[in-house]
Design an enzyme around this catalytic site. Structure first.
Site, PDB file in Angstrom:
ATOM      1  N   TYR A  60      73.529 -37.698  51.980  1.00  0.00           N
ATOM      2  CA  TYR A  60      72.252 -38.110  51.393  1.00  0.00           C
ATOM      3  C   TYR A  60      71.481 -38.885  52.448  1.00  0.00           C
ATOM      4  O   TYR A  60      71.841 -40.011  52.797  1.00  0.00           O
ATOM      5  CB  TYR A  60      72.510 -38.959  50.148  1.00  0.00           C
ATOM      6  CG  TYR A  60      71.275 -39.366  49.370  1.00  0.00           C
ATOM      7  CD1 TYR A  60      70.024 -38.822  49.611  1.00  0.00           C
ATOM      8  CD2 TYR A  60      71.372 -40.314  48.351  1.00  0.00           C
ATOM      9  CE1 TYR A  60      68.908 -39.203  48.891  1.00  0.00           C
ATOM     10  CE2 TYR A  60      70.269 -40.702  47.608  1.00  0.00           C
ATOM     11  CZ  TYR A  60      69.041 -40.146  47.882  1.00  0.00           C
ATOM     12  OH  TYR A  60      67.940 -40.530  47.161  1.00  0.00           O
TER      13      TYR A  60
ATOM     14  N   LYS B 136      71.399 -33.797  50.883  1.00  0.00           N
ATOM     15  CA  LYS B 136      70.268 -34.128  50.031  1.00  0.00           C
ATOM     16  C   LYS B 136      69.224 -34.797  50.912  1.00  0.00           C
ATOM     17  O   LYS B 136      69.455 -35.876  51.458  1.00  0.00           O
ATOM     18  CB  LYS B 136      70.698 -35.072  48.896  1.00  0.00           C
ATOM     19  CG  LYS B 136      69.548 -35.496  47.976  1.00  0.00           C
ATOM     20  CD  LYS B 136      70.015 -36.503  46.942  1.00  0.00           C
ATOM     21  CE  LYS B 136      68.831 -37.007  46.117  1.00  0.00           C
ATOM     22  NZ  LYS B 136      69.231 -38.083  45.173  1.00  0.00           N
TER      23      LYS B 136
END
Length: 299
Positions: free
Chosen positions: A142, A170
């Protein structure tokens, strides 16, 4: 039985980063979490991320995180991916949370870039590698430098992609040029972590979304993705443009605050927020109603 993953979409394509419902007195609302998870999967989500930023992970205990994963897996784990956020700025703590999530039945891990301490890129490589080594679960990186203070450089992403269990990223960096290079060179499945860029990231090879607005417009996100992947780019762009007021309105204030306000207006489990987050005031709530209505969401 867990849902079936594919190499190009290891966690499905449309996921919502779920809030953590609390009771009126601020305790964890497991029944509410199961109700909300069921609602979101029924709406068309392939998966849910729990214990992420939108789940108020900085203010939930390790025990609460464990109980939440178990509850959501029990509710929807046979038909949707349950991805557990385990990222902290302490590698040892993150590896412990990863093992805990695996024991609780999570299908994958979301690991945010360590925040506040601003480690160098070599530290990021060692941090994420340690987490990926800790369990047998697939890992989604992320990258959100606006919160963490440190970006994942393209070369770092390429290095991390060599790990057999690091399968996705992400992306909330807001840099389409960097995203294009990183996803093309790493081969990772690429999920948008910024709703305003959901369609632009698809256009350069993205896999799908880890969305906040998915709490309200899962069907529209699915329709946009299906239109794009089916070759109807014009229709995908039209849906994206219709949703612009929703994207804008949900992020006028901190996203957990707006999401919980919207869910409460819909009669869905949400509950209060934990400090330092606070409930939207009346003026902000009215503005949220206007923004959502402009995007076709009437509360």
């Amino acid at each position: 039985m867990a849902p079936t993953s594919t190499p190009d979409a290891p966690f499905g394509r449309v996921l919502t980063a779920m809030v953590t419902p609390f009771t009126a007195d601020g305790a964890l609302d497991l029944a509410g979490a199961q109700q909300l998870a069921t609602h979101l999967v029924d709406a068309g989500n392939d998966g849910l991320v729990v214990n992420g930023t939108t789940g108020e992970s900085p203010t939930t205990s390790d025990t609460e995180k464990d109980r939440l994963v178990r509850a959501v897996v029990e509710a929807v784990g046979d038909r949707a991916f349950v991805v557990a956020g385990v990222g902290t700025n302490d590698t040892r703590h993150s590896t412990e949370l990863a093992r805990q999530a695996e024991r609780a039945g999570a299908h994958g891990l979301l690991t945010v870039t360590p925040y506040y301490s601003k480690p160098p890129q070599e530290g990021l490589v060692r941090h994420f590698t340690a987490i990926a080594d800790a369990t047998g679960l697939p890992v989604m990186l992320y990258d959100i430098p606006g919160r963490s203070g440190v970006p994942l450089d393209t070369e770092t992403i390429v290095r991390l992609a060599q790990h057999p269990r690091i399968v996705a990223n992400k992306d909330a960096k807001g840099d389409l040029a960097a995203a294009g290079w990183a996803l093309s060179r790493s081969g990772l499945a690429w999920y948008s972590g910024d709703d305003m860029l959901n369609l632009p990231l698809l256009s350069i090879g993205g896999t799908g979304f880890v969305s906040v607005v998915g709490h309200l417009v899962t069907a529209e996100l699915r329709a946009m993705l299906d239109a794009y992947t089916g070759g109807d780019v014009t229709k995908a762009a039209e849906i994206h443009q219709r949703l612009l007021p929703v994207f804008t309105g949900m992020f006028r204030a901190q996203g957990v605050m707006t999401t919980k306000a919207a869910l409460a207006l819909r009669g869905l489990p949400a509950g209060p927020l934990r400090l330092p987050l606070v409930e939207l005031d009346a003026e902000a709530t009215q503005q949220l109603r206007k923004d959502l209505a402009a995007g076709g969401v009437h509360l």
